[in-house]
Design an enzyme around this catalytic site. Structure first.
Site, mmCIF file in Angstrom:
data_model
loop_
_atom_site.group_PDB
_atom_site.id
_atom_site.type_symbol
_atom_site.label_atom_id
_atom_site.label_comp_id
_atom_site.label_asym_id
_atom_site.label_seq_id
_atom_site.Cartn_x
_atom_site.Cartn_y
_atom_site.Cartn_z
ATOM 1 N N GLU A 1 -15.962 6.354 5.195
ATOM 2 C CA GLU A 1 -15.217 5.808 6.333
ATOM 3 C C GLU A 1 -15.096 6.880 7.406
ATOM 4 O O GLU A 1 -15.705 7.938 7.297
ATOM 5 C CB GLU A 1 -13.854 5.286 5.885
ATOM 6 C CG GLU A 1 -12.954 6.335 5.256
ATOM 7 C CD GLU A 1 -11.580 5.791 4.898
ATOM 8 O OE1 GLU A 1 -11.091 4.871 5.573
ATOM 9 O OE2 GLU A 1 -10.979 6.308 3.949
ATOM 10 N N ARG B 1 0.840 -1.209 0.000
ATOM 11 C CA ARG B 1 0.000 0.000 0.000
ATOM 12 C C ARG B 1 0.872 1.255 0.000
ATOM 13 O O ARG B 1 0.517 2.266 -0.604
ATOM 14 C CB ARG B 1 -0.935 -0.022 1.208
ATOM 15 C CG ARG B 1 -2.034 1.017 1.132
ATOM 16 C CD ARG B 1 -3.086 0.791 2.184
ATOM 17 N NE ARG B 1 -2.541 0.904 3.524
ATOM 18 C CZ ARG B 1 -3.201 0.571 4.644
ATOM 19 N NH1 ARG B 1 -4.439 0.116 4.563
ATOM 20 N NH2 ARG B 1 -2.637 0.713 5.821
ATOM 21 N N LYS C 1 -2.514 6.544 1.699
ATOM 22 C CA LYS C 1 -2.297 7.017 3.067
ATOM 23 C C LYS C 1 -1.392 8.253 3.032
ATOM 24 O O LYS C 1 -0.234 8.228 3.448
ATOM 25 C CB LYS C 1 -1.697 5.883 3.903
ATOM 26 C CG LYS C 1 -2.316 5.793 5.277
ATOM 27 C CD LYS C 1 -2.060 4.458 5.909
ATOM 28 C CE LYS C 1 -2.122 4.524 7.408
ATOM 29 N NZ LYS C 1 -3.303 5.173 7.989
HETATM 30 N N1 PLP Z 1 -9.049 4.202 6.935
HETATM 31 C C1 PLP Z 1 -8.184 5.177 7.258
HETATM 32 C C2 PLP Z 1 -8.494 6.553 6.826
HETATM 33 C C3 PLP Z 1 -7.038 4.876 7.997
HETATM 34 O O1 PLP Z 1 -6.164 5.826 8.339
HETATM 35 C C4 PLP Z 1 -6.797 3.546 8.401
HETATM 36 C C5 PLP Z 1 -5.598 3.188 9.135
HETATM 37 O O2 PLP Z 1 -4.628 2.797 8.603
HETATM 38 C C6 PLP Z 1 -7.729 2.572 8.036
HETATM 39 C C7 PLP Z 1 -8.836 2.929 7.309
HETATM 40 C C8 PLP Z 1 -7.525 1.151 8.420
HETATM 41 O O3 PLP Z 1 -6.554 0.544 7.623
HETATM 42 P P1 PLP Z 1 -5.703 -0.671 8.152
HETATM 43 O O4 PLP Z 1 -6.671 -1.724 8.543
HETATM 44 O O5 PLP Z 1 -4.880 -1.076 6.988
HETATM 45 O O6 PLP Z 1 -4.914 -0.175 9.294
HETATM 46 C C1 COI Z 2 -3.803 2.991 11.642
HETATM 47 O O1 COI Z 2 -4.783 2.378 12.024
HETATM 48 O O2 COI Z 2 -2.691 2.474 11.515
HETATM 49 C C2 COI Z 2 -3.873 4.381 11.295
HETATM 50 O O3 COI Z 2 -3.012 4.848 10.605
HETATM 51 C C3 COI Z 2 -4.943 5.202 11.797
HETATM 52 C C4 COI Z 2 -4.348 6.450 12.326
HETATM 53 C C5 COI Z 2 -5.262 7.547 12.032
HETATM 54 C C6 COI Z 2 -3.914 6.309 13.737
#
Ligand code: PLP
Ligand code: COI
Length: 341
Positions: free
Chosen positions: A220, A82, A184
């Site tokens: 989200e 990612r 991200k």
């Molecule tokens: N959505 C956003 C905006 C996020 O910052 C995160 C965190 O990383 C997620 C979703 C969840 O993603 P992940 O499950 O890969 O941590």
């Molecule tokens: C994560 O879950 O890793 C994130 O980056 C979310 C963050 C806003 C703390």
């Protein structure tokens, strides 16, 4: 190994510096070989791309101590991939997947004293990030970059642990169609700060962002994807090109279908449908699965039947299975658990 003197059960989601971090610099078109350093300070040009035009992206993943005392990481390859997507979209050089994975091993091993013990309720959060470090004043990509990775022990993202949250439908948008919501990028979070501070001031834990084009569909929150459970027990998650493809959400959809034998569907979810949902949760690395008890849509309260005291039954099953896999209590699907030490 002697663990750091930390009250693991009572830490929140904050920054606690650890011993070592990884740094690699990109110059003249190539990454250097990278080092582990004790220096937690970054020195860059006053005109660096990151400081002028927010040319930066990041990742987030966790290391866990398993029941049998190993230190493992959950699907780090997906974070590495990612980050490649984020870098490409922000005109940044890609940090190779194998090098990202090697840096995770190095950072976690060097900070093993900070990996919270099994059963403590805390985990080690790993934060890889990259930024444009050389000067730019015209709007263009920097020529030099720094990739860094540090880690910090963390407790629950939301105060109160797994107590159901109250969220509001936001009037602010998080991401535009064809924008950067699916990567991200630091800028996605900078522009959400106003909305989150406002939400907190109004007594809400988080914002539910809608699709910017029609404002009829659920996207989200600022840091997690949504999972819903319908009244007939189906797990549903919003499908959108402008949300972050959460690794936790993708894993939970697999767990729901392949391990728990539930019906699970990724599809557009309309705000109008929220009143018909039985359970709602926020899922992400930091959030794990945090249950939502109430959604407020401009004064109209939607109370999830699962209630405000504990997780709904399907959310709980998903939570127990995912964390069971991460902590080594349950067998993991192939490739999900990477053993570091
Ligand atoms: N959505 C956003 C905006 C996020 O910052 C995160 C965190 O990383 C997620 C979703 C969840 O993603 P992940 O499950 O890969 O941590
Ligand atoms: C994560 O879950 O890793 C994130 O980056 C979310 C963050 C806003 C703390």
């Amino acid at each position: 190994m002697q663990k750091a003197n930390i009250d693991w059960a009572n830490i929140g989601f904050g920054y606690i510096p650890t011993d070592k971090r990884y740094v690699s610099n990109f110059k003249n078109g190539a990454w250097d070989e990278g080092i582990l350093t004790s220096d937690d300070k970054v020195v860059i040009s006053e005109c660096a791309g990151v400081l002028q035009y927010a040319q930066t992206c990041f990742e987030g993943l966790k290391a866990y101590t398993t029941e049998d005392g190993k230190i493992v990481c959950f699907r780090p390859d997906l974070n590495a991939e990612r980050m490649v997507d984020s870098c490409k979209r922000l005109e940044m050089p890609v940090f190779p997947v194998e090098r990202f994975l090697d840096a995770v091993d190095k950072v976690v091993s060097a900070n093993a004293a900070y990996v919270p013990p099994y059963g403590s309720g805390a985990t080690l959060y790993i934060r890889p990030y990259m930024f444009g470090s050389s000067p730019v004043i015209g709007v263009k990509p920097a020529e030099e970059y720094q990739f860094r990775m540090f880690c910090t022990p963390v407790g629950p993202y939301f105060k109160g642990g797994v107590k159901p949250l109250t969220i509001r439908v936001s009037d602010f948008d998080r991401a535009a169609p064809h924008g950067t919501g699916h990567i991200k990028a630091g800028l996605n979070y900078a522009m959400s700060l106003y909305a989150i501070v406002d939400a907190h001031e109004q007594g809400y834990d988080e914002n539910m962002y809608l699709d910017a084009a029609t404002r009829t569909k659920v996207e989200e929150t600022g840091g997690a994807n949504f999972l819903f459970v319908t009244k007939d027990g189906k797990v549903v998650t919003p499908k959108s090109n402008s949300i972050l493809p959460s690794i936790t959400r993708r894993s939970l959809m697999y767990v729901a279908k392949e391990i728990l034998g539930l019906e699970a569907e990724e599809r557009e979810v309309y705000v109008d449908e929220l009143k018909d949902m039985a359970e709602c949760g926020l899922c992400g690395t930091a959030a794990v699965i945090s249950p939502v008890g109430k959604i407020v849509d401009h004064g109209k309260e939607i109370c999830l039947p699962a209630g405000m005291t504990e997780m709904g039954p399907v959310t709980k099953k998903l939570y127990d299975t995912l964390t069971g896999i991460q902590m080594g209590r349950l067998e993991a699907p192939k490739g999900w658990i990477h053993t570091i030490v």
